[in-house]
Design an enzyme around this catalytic site. Structure first.
Site, PDB file in Angstrom:
ATOM      1  N   PRO A   1       0.831  -1.233   0.083  1.00 55.60           N
ATOM      2  CA  PRO A   1      -0.017  -0.026  -0.022  1.00 55.60           C
ATOM      3  C   PRO A   1       0.727   1.221  -0.215  1.00 55.60           C
ATOM      4  O   PRO A   1       0.641   2.345  -0.723  1.00 55.60           O
ATOM      5  CB  PRO A   1      -0.703  -0.121   1.426  1.00 55.60           C
ATOM      6  CG  PRO A   1      -0.917  -1.560   1.396  1.00 55.60           C
ATOM      7  CD  PRO A   1       0.415  -2.260   0.937  1.00 55.60           C
TER       8      PRO A   1
ATOM      9  N   SER B   1       7.241   2.787  -6.445  1.00 56.15           N
ATOM     10  CA  SER B   1       8.486   3.014  -7.295  1.00 56.15           C
ATOM     11  C   SER B   1       9.759   2.579  -6.145  1.00 56.15           C
ATOM     12  O   SER B   1      10.648   2.074  -6.466  1.00 56.15           O
ATOM     13  CB  SER B   1       8.443   4.267  -7.701  1.00 56.15           C
ATOM     14  OG  SER B   1       7.457   4.353  -8.650  1.00 56.15           O
TER      15      SER B   1
ATOM     16  N   GLY C   1      10.646  -8.846 -17.075  1.00 58.43           N
ATOM     17  CA  GLY C   1       9.246  -8.449 -16.823  1.00 58.43           C
ATOM     18  C   GLY C   1       8.838  -7.291 -17.771  1.00 58.43           C
ATOM     19  O   GLY C   1       7.842  -7.050 -18.546  1.00 58.43           O
TER      20      GLY C   1
ATOM     21  N   GLN D   1      -9.490   8.602 -32.462  1.00 63.69           N
ATOM     22  CA  GLN D   1      -9.619   9.731 -33.202  1.00 63.69           C
ATOM     23  C   GLN D   1      -9.892   9.406 -34.550  1.00 63.69           C
ATOM     24  O   GLN D   1     -10.952  10.215 -35.021  1.00 63.69           O
ATOM     25  CB  GLN D   1      -8.459  10.491 -33.243  1.00 63.69           C
ATOM     26  CG  GLN D   1      -8.443  11.900 -33.696  1.00 63.69           C
ATOM     27  CD  GLN D   1      -9.173  12.874 -32.703  1.00 63.69           C
ATOM     28  OE1 GLN D   1      -9.449  12.552 -31.557  1.00 63.69           O
ATOM     29  NE2 GLN D   1      -9.921  13.807 -33.288  1.00 63.69           N
TER      30      GLN D   1
ATOM     31  N   GLU E   1       5.192  -2.456 -13.422  1.00 66.22           N
ATOM     32  CA  GLU E   1       6.515  -3.151 -13.667  1.00 66.22           C
ATOM     33  C   GLU E   1       7.641  -2.064 -13.801  1.00 66.22           C
ATOM     34  O   GLU E   1       8.584  -2.053 -14.563  1.00 66.22           O
ATOM     35  CB  GLU E   1       6.678  -4.195 -14.689  1.00 66.22           C
ATOM     36  CG  GLU E   1       5.709  -5.350 -14.175  1.00 66.22           C
ATOM     37  CD  GLU E   1       5.943  -6.694 -14.888  1.00 66.22           C
ATOM     38  OE1 GLU E   1       6.807  -6.701 -15.388  1.00 66.22           O
ATOM     39  OE2 GLU E   1       4.995  -7.479 -14.998  1.00 66.22           O
TER      40      GLU E   1
HETATM   41  N1  COS Z   1      19.312  -6.011 -11.391  1.00 71.89           N
HETATM   42  C1  COS Z   1      19.892  -6.475 -10.348  1.00 71.89           C
HETATM   43  N2  COS Z   1      20.177  -5.793  -9.178  1.00 71.89           N
HETATM   44  C2  COS Z   1      20.000  -4.396  -9.227  1.00 71.89           C
HETATM   45  C3  COS Z   1      19.383  -3.755 -10.426  1.00 71.89           C
HETATM   46  C4  COS Z   1      19.283  -4.480 -11.504  1.00 71.89           C
HETATM   47  N3  COS Z   1      18.437  -4.262 -12.537  1.00 71.89           N
HETATM   48  N4  COS Z   1      19.407  -2.570 -10.332  1.00 71.89           N
HETATM   49  C5  COS Z   1      19.888  -2.132  -9.160  1.00 71.89           C
HETATM   50  N5  COS Z   1      20.200  -3.377  -8.513  1.00 71.89           N
HETATM   51  C6  COS Z   1      20.980  -3.557  -7.181  1.00 71.89           C
HETATM   52  C7  COS Z   1      22.270  -2.688  -7.023  1.00 71.89           C
HETATM   53  O1  COS Z   1      23.307  -3.273  -7.673  1.00 71.89           O
HETATM   54  C8  COS Z   1      22.127  -2.384  -5.368  1.00 71.89           C
HETATM   55  O2  COS Z   1      22.779  -3.759  -4.985  1.00 71.89           O
HETATM   56  P1  COS Z   1      24.371  -3.842  -4.367  1.00 71.89           P
HETATM   57  O3  COS Z   1      24.362  -2.365  -3.372  1.00 71.89           O
HETATM   58  O4  COS Z   1      24.529  -5.077  -3.647  1.00 71.89           O
HETATM   59  O5  COS Z   1      25.224  -3.476  -5.539  1.00 71.89           O
HETATM   60  C9  COS Z   1      20.780  -2.570  -4.968  1.00 71.89           C
HETATM   61  O6  COS Z   1      20.115  -3.068  -6.067  1.00 71.89           O
HETATM   62  C10 COS Z   1      20.192  -1.251  -4.790  1.00 71.89           C
HETATM   63  O7  COS Z   1      20.486  -0.274  -5.983  1.00 71.89           O
HETATM   64  P2  COS Z   1      19.888   1.208  -6.134  1.00 71.89           P
HETATM   65  O8  COS Z   1      20.907   1.994  -4.984  1.00 71.89           O
HETATM   66  O9  COS Z   1      20.164   1.691  -7.595  1.00 71.89           O
HETATM   67  O10 COS Z   1      18.644   1.043  -5.827  1.00 71.89           O
HETATM   68  P3  COS Z   1      17.305   2.295  -5.835  1.00 71.89           P
HETATM   69  O11 COS Z   1      16.829   1.957  -4.602  1.00 71.89           O
HETATM   70  O12 COS Z   1      18.033   3.580  -6.276  1.00 71.89           O
HETATM   71  O13 COS Z   1      16.247   1.750  -6.901  1.00 71.89           O
HETATM   72  C11 COS Z   1      15.273   1.632  -8.941  1.00 71.89           C
HETATM   73  C12 COS Z   1      16.374   1.598  -8.135  1.00 71.89           C
HETATM   74  C13 COS Z   1      14.417   3.061  -8.439  1.00 71.89           C
HETATM   75  C14 COS Z   1      15.611   1.675 -10.212  1.00 71.89           C
HETATM   76  C15 COS Z   1      14.360   0.404  -8.270  1.00 71.89           C
HETATM   77  O14 COS Z   1      13.805   0.576  -7.068  1.00 71.89           O
HETATM   78  C16 COS Z   1      13.216   0.183  -9.334  1.00 71.89           C
HETATM   79  O15 COS Z   1      13.292  -0.515 -10.457  1.00 71.89           O
HETATM   80  N6  COS Z   1      11.977   0.663  -8.904  1.00 71.89           N
HETATM   81  C17 COS Z   1      10.626   0.196  -9.435  1.00 71.89           C
HETATM   82  C18 COS Z   1      10.124  -0.797  -8.733  1.00 71.89           C
HETATM   83  C19 COS Z   1       8.962  -1.433  -9.906  1.00 71.89           C
HETATM   84  O16 COS Z   1       9.168  -1.876 -10.752  1.00 71.89           O
HETATM   85  N7  COS Z   1       7.891  -1.609  -8.930  1.00 71.89           N
HETATM   86  C20 COS Z   1       6.734  -2.226  -9.645  1.00 71.89           C
HETATM   87  C21 COS Z   1       6.401  -3.421  -8.876  1.00 71.89           C
HETATM   88  S1  COS Z   1       5.925  -4.717  -9.923  1.00 71.89           S
HETATM   89  S2  COS Z   1       4.133  -4.094 -10.561  1.00 71.89           S
END
Ligand code: COS
Length: 380
Positions: A128, A132, A242, A336, A363
């Site tokens: 909830p 992101s 995904g 449209q 996603e």
């Molecule tokens: N694949 C694997 N690992 C990843 C990765 C990827 N694509 N991107 C980042 N990581 C890892 C990083 O390497 C880091 O780990 P280590 O410290 O061990 O190296 C860790 O994840 C955190 O990385 P980061 O600091 O870049 O994470 P953030 O919190 O800044 O988040 C985003 C990155 C915003 C890109 C991520 O949280 C995201 O994709 N959010 C959206 C989530 C989403 O799609 N939600 C929908 C749910 S399903 S409907």
């Protein structure tokens, strides 16, 4: 660089198109109106191998490449994006996650029936108050003896009321950010696990979306997925794949809208001529066609990188962003071109417009895809 399809890919497109037109098209409109899940059609999709198309045949999958998966997703979603998302979640979030991170025992018990379409899976990351910023999740997991005790709630879960296997992300320590996140395999009938509210949605209304609750839900310790991998990188790795699936779903919506617009433009007459003879309509169709082709190429690039075992995080973010914007553009232009007929439910284009919107949200929103691309631009 070879832009041609293999014979197998051509045959697959033909087969999925026939399935979509014969089995999905006839009641897609009614299912959308009634918010009714395509139970019978999903069962057939499982029998045809559509729910584990790129899983290794050793585990009951189709053993095909990612381009084939993209073709299948496009063809399903061209007719019915709700059926498309059922396949996308099962293939790229559930089967792919289990295949990459699961133990042999987990694969035997869970991956095999999921890949064969005998069971359905749901990916449970969002909460909830956590979307992101996925690492800020509040669902907890505490190890007690040989069980993890899960407490919390999940939100917007696709296939939520229909699945038997759930990949659930929970944290061992709410103060540890992403480091504490783990991924657990939870079976539907586990005590303490209950299905919550089913959502009423703008689009993909015949897909299933609900909340889930975990109250002192005890699961065997061996159901931890990826012993050596932290759950957050499992979530992001799986979401990279995904995003190729959702980009292909968006491409399918765009193609369906485009095909409907071309057909209507040739049939509809105004000022004594088919409206396709007017340049205003021709330019809309041309823009749609070019964006669709560009989206397809971005998607296939990311799929090819994945098949080649190379990093495809940035490529899949690019593909999802562009394909979802293309779906919105094409569905809007198709409405449209249909004029007043586009705004009523007799034609499929209003459904395409409603269905397209979610591809810019789930996603990873469009803003998250831009963030992923921008970070790459700035570090390189
Ligand atoms: N694949 C694997 N690992 C990843 C990765 C990827 N694509 N991107 C980042 N990581 C890892 C990083 O390497 C880091 O780990 P280590 O410290 O061990 O190296 C860790 O994840 C955190 O990385 P980061 O600091 O870049 O994470 P953030 O919190 O800044 O988040 C985003 C990155 C915003 C890109 C991520 O949280 C995201 O994709 N959010 C959206 C989530 C989403 O799609 N939600 C929908 C749910 S399903 S409907």
């Amino acid at each position: 660089m070879d832009f041609s399809y293999t014979e197998e890919q051509k045959m697959l497109r033909k087969m999925v198109r026939e399935f979509a037109e014969n089995e999905l098209a006839p009641d897609a409109r009614e299912r959308d109106r009634e918010e009714r899940f395509p139970d019978a059609q999903v069962k057939k999709m499982g029998e045809l191998g559509f729910l584990g198309i790129y899983v290794d045949p050793k585990w009951g999958g189709g053993g095909m490449d990612m381009i084939s998966y993209c073709i299948m997703m496009e063809e399903l979603s061209r007719v019915d994006a709700s059926a498309g998302v059922v396949a996308s979640v099962n293939n790229s979030l559930i089967c792919a996650g289990l295949e990459k991170f699961g133990t042999e025992a987990q694969k035997e018990k869970y991956l095999r029936p999921l890949a064969k379409g005998e069971k359905l899976g749901a990916f449970c990351l969002s909460e909830p108050s956590t979307g992101s910023d996925a690492s800020a999740l509040k669902t907890t997991a505490v190890l007690k003896g040989d069980k993890y005790i899960i407490n919390g709630a999940k939100n917007f879960i696709t296939n939520g009321t229909k699945s038997q296997v759930y990949l659930v992300f929970a944290t061992l320590d709410v103060n540890s950010s992403y480091k504490g996140v783990r991924c657990f395999i939870i079976e539907r009938d586990t005590p303490g696990f209950t299905i919550g509210k089913k959502e009423k949605k703008l689009g993909i209304r015949s897909s299933d979306t609900c909340s889930l609750n975990f109250d002192q839900c005890a699961i065997p310790a061996e159901n931890l997925l990826g012993e050596r991998d932290d759950g957050f990188s499992i979530a992001l790795t799986v979401l990279d794949g995904g995003r190729i699936g959702i980009a292909s779903q968006a491409l399918g919506i765009a193609s369906g809208a485009f095909d409907a617009a071309v057909k209507y433009a040739k049939e509809r007459e105004q000022f004594g001529k088919p409206i396709s003879s007017f340049q205003a309509i021709q330019f809309m169709l041309a823009e749609m066609e070019i964006k669709i082709e560009a989206a397809r190429l971005l998607i296939y690039k990311s799929a090819s990188l994945r098949d080649a075992g190379q990093n495809y995080s940035i490529a899949s973010a690019r593909a999802k962003l562009f394909a979802s914007e293309t779906a919105m553009f094409c569905a809007d232009k198709a409405v449209q071109i249909h004029g007043g007929y586009g705004y009523i439910k007799d034609y499929p284009v209003e459904r395409f417009l409603r269905d397209a919107k979610i591809t810019e949200i789930y996603e990873g929103t469009s803003e998250i895809q831009k963030l992923v691309v921008a970070r790459d631009v700035l570090v390189s």
